[in-house]
Design a protein around this motif. Structure first.
Motif, PDB file in Angstrom:
ATOM      1  N   GLU A 152       0.514  -9.510  -1.294  1.00 36.95           N
ATOM      2  CA  GLU A 152      -0.629  -8.719  -0.829  1.00 36.95           C
ATOM      3  C   GLU A 152      -1.677  -8.373  -1.894  1.00 36.95           C
ATOM      4  OE1 GLU A 152      -0.034  -6.239   2.450  1.00 36.95           O
ATOM      5  OE2 GLU A 152      -1.646  -4.830   1.920  1.00 36.95           O
ATOM      6  N   ALA A 153      -1.487  -7.310  -2.663  1.00 34.20           N
ATOM      7  CA  ALA A 153      -2.527  -6.868  -3.593  1.00 34.20           C
ATOM      8  C   ALA A 153      -2.897  -7.957  -4.600  1.00 34.20           C
ATOM      9  CB  ALA A 153      -2.088  -5.607  -4.326  1.00 34.20           C
TER      10      ALA A 153
ATOM     11  N   LEU B 125       1.640   0.476  -8.585  1.00 38.36           N
ATOM     12  CA  LEU B 125       2.018   1.110  -7.312  1.00 38.36           C
ATOM     13  C   LEU B 125       2.172   2.615  -7.489  1.00 38.36           C
ATOM     14  CD1 LEU B 125       4.746  -1.314  -5.868  1.00 38.36           C
ATOM     15  CD2 LEU B 125       2.538  -0.775  -4.806  1.00 38.36           C
TER      16      LEU B 125
ATOM     17  N   VAL C  65      -2.798   0.267  -6.479  1.00 39.50           N
ATOM     18  CA  VAL C  65      -2.692  -0.714  -5.398  1.00 39.50           C
ATOM     19  C   VAL C  65      -1.814  -0.120  -4.303  1.00 39.50           C
ATOM     20  CG1 VAL C  65      -2.864  -2.643  -7.012  1.00 39.50           C
ATOM     21  CG2 VAL C  65      -0.633  -1.885  -6.229  1.00 39.50           C
ATOM     22  N   LYS C  66      -2.020  -0.648  -3.084  1.00 36.16           N
ATOM     23  CA  LYS C  66      -1.290  -0.103  -1.943  1.00 36.16           C
ATOM     24  C   LYS C  66       0.050  -0.782  -1.761  1.00 36.16           C
ATOM     25  CE  LYS C  66      -2.638   0.133   2.379  1.00 36.16           C
ATOM     26  NZ  LYS C  66      -3.587  -0.253   3.430  1.00 36.16           N
ATOM     27  N   SER C  67       0.056  -2.095  -1.823  1.00 36.90           N
ATOM     28  CA  SER C  67       1.304  -2.792  -1.494  1.00 36.90           C
ATOM     29  C   SER C  67       1.352  -4.179  -2.108  1.00 36.90           C
ATOM     30  CB  SER C  67       1.434  -2.916   0.031  1.00 36.90           C
ATOM     31  OG  SER C  67       2.572  -3.687   0.352  1.00 36.90           O
TER      32      SER C  67
ATOM     33  N   GLY D   8      -0.913   4.499  -7.785  1.00 37.65           N
ATOM     34  CA  GLY D   8      -1.781   4.421  -6.615  1.00 37.65           C
ATOM     35  C   GLY D   8      -2.958   3.472  -6.805  1.00 37.65           C
TER      36      GLY D   8
END
Ligand SMILES: [Zn+2]
Length: 219
Positions: free
Chosen positions: A185-186, A27, A32-34, A30
């Motif tokens: 999510e990711a 995270l 992965v987003k979420s 950057g």
């Protein structure tokens, strides 16, 4: 426990919220987003579907607002999935492992992290990777937790298509089932796409999502 009584029509949808130091690093960098899939919450809220969330302490600390949103919903239940998603058995996929004598402290600490959010707190606990043995279960005994695995594994981690998840759930779900999914999510990017189809399939089968506590208690 793997499931509730096979009578009635209730099933429990459970969502694990994993978080490791490696995920936190991804995270920060950057990459992965979420790891918090808000589309799952949107859908469950919109359709008024009960669900139970197995939270790691580090996920709660990374996503306090999302945790608050879960705790504030009377249809959602909060449960414990360790502090940092480590394994306490020797061989558990490729999860980092911690000595078993740290397990009780880890799980107690996670309850302390979750507790201030209020809502429907439980004493349910799920092992990362479902990895447990006699020593880990003994270590947990003083905490008075109920260890919950599940009998329907969606297989959503690192899925690249949603249809196999729908099939995996609907092929195995029965009254009393506990369905394992992820809200990360990711690391589970297809779950929100599969979920409407899973809900529709449950309806067709006359099965009704309910809180884990109701499913396990139903006699
Ligand atoms: Zn997990």
């Amino acid at each position: 426990m793997d499931h509730g009584p096979r009578t009635g029509n209730k099933v429990a949808l459970t969502f694990d919220a994993d978080m490791t130091d490696g995920m936190l690093a991804s995270l920060r960098a950057g990459r992965v987003k979420s790891y918090a899939n808000l589309r799952i919450l949107d859908l469950l809220e919109r359709e008024e579907v009960p669900a139970t969330f197995f939270l790691t302490g580090k996920w709660v600390q990374r996503y306090p607002d999302v945790t608050r949103r879960i705790a504030d919903n009377p249809r959602f239940e909060l449960a414990n999935h360790t502090y940092e998603h480590a394994a306490f058995t020797g061989d558990c996929y490729d999860l980092p492992s911690l000595p078993v004598d740290e397990l009780a402290g880890d799980v107690a600490k996670t309850f302390e992290v979750i507790k201030p959010y209020g809502g429907r707190q439980t004493r349910y606990f799920r092992f990362p990777g479902l990895c447990h043995d006699a020593a880990t279960l003994d270590a947990l005994a003083p905490l008075g937790v109920t260890v919950v695995d599940g009998d329907v594994v969606s297989g959503d981690p690192f899925a690249t298509a949603w249809k196999p998840l729908v099939r995996a759930v609907l092929d195995h779900v029965r009254p009393g089932s506990v369905v394992i999914m992820h809200v990360t999510e990711a690391n589970a990017a297809m779950t929100d796409e599969a979920l409407p189809h899973i809900l529709a399939g449950l309806r067709e089968r006359g099965l009704v999502p309910a809180l884990l506590s109701e499913v396990l208690a139903a006699a």
